[in-house]
Structure formats: C-alpha cells, structure tokens
Design an enzyme around this catalytic site. Structure first.
Site, short mmCIF file in Angstrom:
data_model
loop_
_atom_site.label_atom_id
_atom_site.label_comp_id
_atom_site.label_asym_id
_atom_site.label_seq_id
_atom_site.Cartn_x
_atom_site.Cartn_y
_atom_site.Cartn_z
CD GLU A 176 -4.78 -2.38 2.62
OE1 GLU A 176 -5.47 -2.04 1.47
OE2 GLU A 176 -4.21 -1.77 3.51
CB THR A 180 -0.91 0.01 1.34
OG1 THR A 180 0.08 0.26 2.47
CG2 THR A 180 -1.74 -1.16 1.50
CD1 TRP A 234 -17.87 13.54 12.43
CD2 TRP A 234 -17.89 11.68 11.10
NE1 TRP A 234 -17.14 12.63 13.17
CE2 TRP A 234 -17.38 11.38 12.32
CE3 TRP A 234 -18.12 10.64 10.30
CZ2 TRP A 234 -16.62 10.21 12.85
CZ3 TRP A 234 -17.42 9.56 10.64
CH2 TRP A 234 -16.96 9.16 11.91
CE LYS A 253 -13.94 13.33 13.58
NZ LYS A 253 -12.87 12.47 13.76
P1 ADP Z 1 -3.42 3.26 -1.83
O1 ADP Z 1 -3.56 4.46 -2.79
O2 ADP Z 1 -3.27 3.96 -0.49
O3 ADP Z 1 -2.26 2.47 -2.01
P2 ADP Z 1 -5.61 1.71 -2.52
O4 ADP Z 1 -5.42 1.98 -4.09
O5 ADP Z 1 -5.94 0.43 -1.95
O6 ADP Z 1 -4.62 2.43 -1.73
O7 ADP Z 1 -7.06 2.40 -2.15
C1 ADP Z 1 -7.93 2.38 -1.30
C2 ADP Z 1 -8.47 3.65 -0.98
O8 ADP Z 1 -8.93 4.33 -2.19
C3 ADP Z 1 -9.97 3.28 -0.32
O9 ADP Z 1 -9.92 2.98 1.07
C4 ADP Z 1 -10.72 4.54 -0.50
O10 ADP Z 1 -10.56 5.37 0.30
C5 ADP Z 1 -10.40 4.91 -1.83
N1 ADP Z 1 -11.39 4.66 -3.13
C6 ADP Z 1 -11.28 3.62 -3.95
N2 ADP Z 1 -12.37 3.50 -4.70
C7 ADP Z 1 -12.86 4.64 -4.29
C8 ADP Z 1 -14.08 5.06 -4.90
N3 ADP Z 1 -14.78 4.83 -6.06
N4 ADP Z 1 -14.55 6.29 -4.31
C9 ADP Z 1 -14.12 6.87 -3.31
N5 ADP Z 1 -12.71 6.28 -2.87
C10 ADP Z 1 -12.09 5.35 -3.42
#
Ligand code: ADP
Length: 546
Positions: free
Chosen positions: A330, A185, A444, A439
């Site tokens: 994940e 990640t 929220w 907040k």
């Molecule tokens: P990273 O970018 O941290 O490596 P990921 O690519 O796994 O992690 O991103 C996961 C996160 O991306 C989710 O927990 C969420 O916050 C955001 N995310 C993914 N798809 C969407 C979506 N369609 N709309 C809003 N947020 C999204």
C-alpha cells in the site's frame, strides 16, 4: 497565484526515456529463464518497450486496460512493464506463489485482458485458464525455439510479436494521476485487495527512494534486486535504478544462495535487496564455501524484520552496510530505511547495530505517527508503542473497486496494521503486527522481538512466537522453532539463551520444535496457520495458574 513552471506530467515513461537518453549503454544483465546470462541496455529496453506497446495495441489494448505479468525479474519483464505503462495501460503484477483460487479471483477482479507469462508459470495459468473468460491472449516470455506445447488459448511468442514491430511509437501522454500499476496484497484475511498505483505516485516514490539517506543509488552502482517485481514492484527498484542509470542485474528464476553469490561476484554488484530468508540462504552459502563479498557495499533487508545476527554478520564480518527497510504494498512500497544519521559517526559497534536493527527513518514523502487504541498520538521516545499510521502521495487511499471500504481516517492517515515505537531520532521499530501482538496481563509482548533473538541461537534456523490462551494472563508466548538440519535444541537450552536478551516477563512459557514454519506468498511467517495448529495447545504454566 499559480507558479509559472512547465506542466510536465510525472509519467513513468519519462524514467525510461531519461535512462535511454543519458545512460543508453548501461547494462541490464539477466539470468534468463531459459538458462544463459543475457545482456541488454537501457537503450534497447526503451526500444523494445515501445515495440511491446505497438504489439499490445494490435491486440486491441487501449489506455486504461489492465495487462498482467506473471514473471521473474528479467529484462523482458521490464520491457513489458514500460511498454504496458507507456501505452497508458495498467500493469498488473501477479504473484505466482498465490493459491490457484486467489489467482483466478485476482485476474477476474482486475479484468486482465492479456497476460505475459514466463515459461516457469505456464502450467500455473493452464490449470486455471477455463476460469479466465476475459483474458484474450497469453504472451509467453520466450523465443520461437523455446515455445512450449501449451493448452493456453491464443498463446503468443514474446520475441515474435516484439520483433514484428519497428518501435515507432510515442508514449501516451496522459494525466500523471492516471493508474499505471496494480498489485494485490496477499490477503491473510478475506480476499486479496488491489492497490492501484498512479504514474505520479511511482515517479515520486522512485525520486524519494533515490535520496541519499534512502537507497541513494547512482549511475556507478550495480543493483541486484532479488525482491521480485511481483512483490510490491521490486520495492520500486525497477523504476529507481533507471532513473539514475544504475546497472541492473536480474536474477531470473534462480534465487538460491549459490546463484545469487555468483551474480554478486561476476557482475560486481554494489547494492542488492531482498527479504531475510534470501539473505539467510546467501549467508549460509557464503560461510560454507568461504566466499567473500568484495564488491558489495550495501544490502537492503525488508519485508520482515532482519534478525540481529544477520545485521551483525553483514556489517562486522563482510563490511557490507545494512539498510533495514520497512514498507508495504500500500506504500509503493517503501516507508522507512535505516541509514545512519548525522551525529552517529562515532557510535560503538553495539550502538550502531542497535540502530541498524530498527526499521529506519521515514523517507521523504512519508509521514508517520504512532497512536494508542483511542487514536491519541504517542511520543517518539523509543519506548511507547502503538498503531503505526502513515500518509503521503505514494500511500494508497482506497483499494480497487472500493474493496475494504474506507481505509483512511478523517485526517487521511492509513493504519498499517503494524505496531511500532519511534525513537527521538525518528528511527521506527516494528514490534508486531497488531493481530500478532501477545496480550499478557494487559501488557503487550512483541512476538517479533523474541523471534529475532531466538534465531540468533546457532542451532536455530527459524523461529515463530504466537500467543496461547492462559487462564491467568490471557495469553502467554509459545516459541516455535525449526532447528538447523541435524540439530536438536532443548527448551532449557533455548530459554537459557534468551535470558538477559528479553524482558523476564516476555520469556516464552514453552518451546516446541517443528519441521517447517508455514510462509505466506510474500515469504512472511503465517501466524494464522500456526495459531490454528496450536489452537488447543496447553501451556505447562496453565495448570499451576488454575
Ligand atoms: P503482504 O505480504 O501482506 O502482501 P506486504 O508485502 O506489503 O504485504 O507486507 C507489508 C508488511 O510486512 C508490513 O505491514 C509489515 O508488517 C511487514 N514488514 C515489512 N518490512 C518489515 C520489516 N523490515 N520488519 C518487520 N516487518 C516488516
């Protein structure tokens, strides 16, 4: 009593076997890193993947070893994936957009032994090679004619080592629970953490992704995954497409609007997937040049929230069905997908777009719930929002080497870090990341919702909302915008535009314009960097409250 069915381990090699046997001549078309469009088939990829496995064996790679790739979406990259995994080794996809310090940390932490690398990224690895004592060889994804001069030690030519083999190799038949893939990640806080997929989780995820209400791909489909294989396994598409024999179109290094549009047309792509920023570029190109999207019937948008204006343009102007998807590294990575459900046949345009803007329903194998701060489950009424929790056989239960400690609660739920509501039909909507939520007076405010509305303004290219400290309300929203080239947008104009689109008390207390919004390695807005930049920003409403 146990069932009397065959013990057939769910290994990812069975996917490419199936594709080669049943859809052997189905094409994989790549815009190669060297330039030309190249064509291959599942049968050929299957053969060359076995050659990759043989070549890796000669380099001393064994079951359980980690082999990395730093590469674009190409057929060669796919051959290497299936070769590495078929050998029983673990394929670690490196995101080249990470900072150098994060990359060498990840490569050493994962104990990568060989790295396959595209020509584009040779300099990235050259810069850190002295810090990578465990890497025994670098395989450059090219042929002899294009081999670069490089300071990488033990640099091998991919075509040479593959073509030296005969493909007479039997996939390693191990446990379906054995590891086969690794993806870190991006680690906005602390070091990146490794998510270790198993053969079983990847196979189950591709079956789930291919159900009719999810991606629902078929052999007649032509799929163009713009989302990179180094970003959460290209959302599982490089497993899901061969599982059904869909033709694959791989964009290589070129993901600009013009290059993607060209492939959509020439290869008659029916379904494609990418993050919103890519679709923004595509739509700008399509609009500017008066193009149509005649073959395309589905577009998957995920990774960040799809702005309403984008959903409307795809659906209403180009007749392309939008599947809004949510997931995370994940989760292998797909969690929800927003296809319409039975009983929604007669929605008005507006109602349909409302549904499409939500992130969708859980795909099979994903369970989800929302909870309040005390862990109490909240109702699925489309209003209550709380922490989004998930569990399932393709959801991580720990990070590599125990980093981050215990990540599940006692009932096995994983906290996604997202805040969401779920409506009575099961459509989930992300309202924020838990750490980005604003907040205000104990309530929220969703930064994402304001951002999505703000980018609907014709003069706005990108928008971000962060909470700024406020003496009376704790925090109030600040709207940060990047206008389209050559445009200026005033605060008054912006606030007027938002009127009636968001709740009154959600109205940003101020609007500022900046040149560029910083992004993470996976294309998300870097809220942390924005919060640091505007750390001592004083809202005009602060004085009045004091
Ligand atoms: P990273 O970018 O941290 O490596 P990921 O690519 O796994 O992690 O991103 C996961 C996160 O991306 C989710 O927990 C969420 O916050 C955001 N995310 C993914 N798809 C969407 C979506 N369609 N709309 C809003 N947020 C999204």
């Amino acid at each position: 009593m146990l069932g009397l069915m065959q013990d057939w381990p769910l290994r990812v090699s069975t996917i490419i076997d199936h594709a080669a046997r049943n859809y052997g001549d189905r094409e994989i078309v790549t815009r190669s890193v060297e330039g030309p469009i190249v064509r291959t088939t599942y049968k050929e990829v299957h053969l060359r993947a076995r050659k990759v496995a043989q070549a890796l064996s000669k380099l001393g790679i064994k079951e359980g070893d980690v082999v990395a790739t730093m590469a674009w979406n190409t057929a060669r990259h796919m051959e290497a994936w299936y070769g590495i995994m078929g050998l029983g080794a673990i394929c670690h996809t490196l995101n080249p957009r990470l900072f150098a310090e994060q990359l060498d940390y990840i490569i050493n932490h994962a104990e990568d032994k060989v790295i396959f690398v595209d020509l584009t990224f040779v300099p990235v690895l050259e810069a850190i090679k002295d810090k990578l004592p465990l890497v025994k060889a670098y395989v450059i994804f090219t042929d002899r004619a294009h081999m670069p001069e490089t300071s990488l030690p033990n640099a091998l030519c991919y075509e040479e080592i593959v073509e030296a083999e005969n493909g007479d190799f039997k996939w390693v038949q191990g446990d379906e629970n054995a590891a086969c893939g690794l993806c870190y990640t991006s680690g906005t806080t602390g070091n990146p953490k490794g998510v270790l997929y198993s053969h079983r989780s990847n196979v189950l995820h591709s079956l789930a992704a291919n159900t009719g209400d999810a991606l629902g791909m078929r052999s007649i489909d032509v799929m163009l995954p713009v989302v990179p294989m180094f970003h959460a396994n290209a959302w599982g598409i490089t497993f899901a497409a061969p599982a059904v024999g869909a033709k694959l179109v791989m964009p290589g290094a070129k993901m600009d609007g013009e290059s993607i549009c060209e492939l959509l047309e020439t290869e008659k792509v029916t379904v494609t997937a990418a993050v919103p920023t890519v679709w923004l570029m595509l739509l700008q190109f399509v609009e500017k040049h008066g193009k149509q999207l005649p073959y395309l019937n589905r577009v998957v948008i995920g990774g960040s929230a799809a702005p309403r204006s984008m959903v409307e343009i795809f659906e209403n102007k180009y007749g392309v069905e939008v599947f809004h998807a949510w997931g995370m590294t994940e989760m292998s990575p797909m969690g929800t997908l927003g296809s319409l459900k039975y009983g929604m046949e007669n929605l008005t345009d507006e109602e349909r777009i409302n549904v499409k803007c939500r992130q969708g329903r859980a795909i099979y194998s994903v369970e989800m719930k929302i909870t309040d701060d005390d862990g109490k489950e909240l109702p699925w009424d489309g209003k209550a929002f709380g922490h989004l929790m998930v569990r399932g056989p393709a959801v991580a239960k720990a990070y590599l080497k125990g980093e981050g400690g215990q990540i599940l609660d006692e009932d096995g739920w994983f906290d996604t870090g997202d805040v969401a509501n779920i409506d009575a039909d099961g459509y989930m909507q992300i309202t924020d990341r838990a750490k980005d939520v604003i907040k205000s007076g104990g309530e929220w405010i969703s930064s994402i919702e304001i951002e999505n509305m703000a980018v609907g303004h014709p003069k706005v290219a990108e928008a971000a909302v962060i909470g700024i400290a406020h003496p009376k309300w704790d925090e109030r929203p600040l709207l940060i915008i990047v206008p389209n080239e050559g445009e200026t947008v005033t605060k008054e104009e912006m606030l007027k535009y938002l009127e009636g689109k968001i709740a009154k008390w959600w109205m940003p207390d101020d609007v500022v314009t900046i040149d560029e919004i910083p992004h993470t390695a996976t294309g998300k807005i870097q809220k942390l960097a924005l919060r640091q930049r505007f750390q001592s920003y004083k809202l005009p409403t602060a004085d009045a409250a004091e």
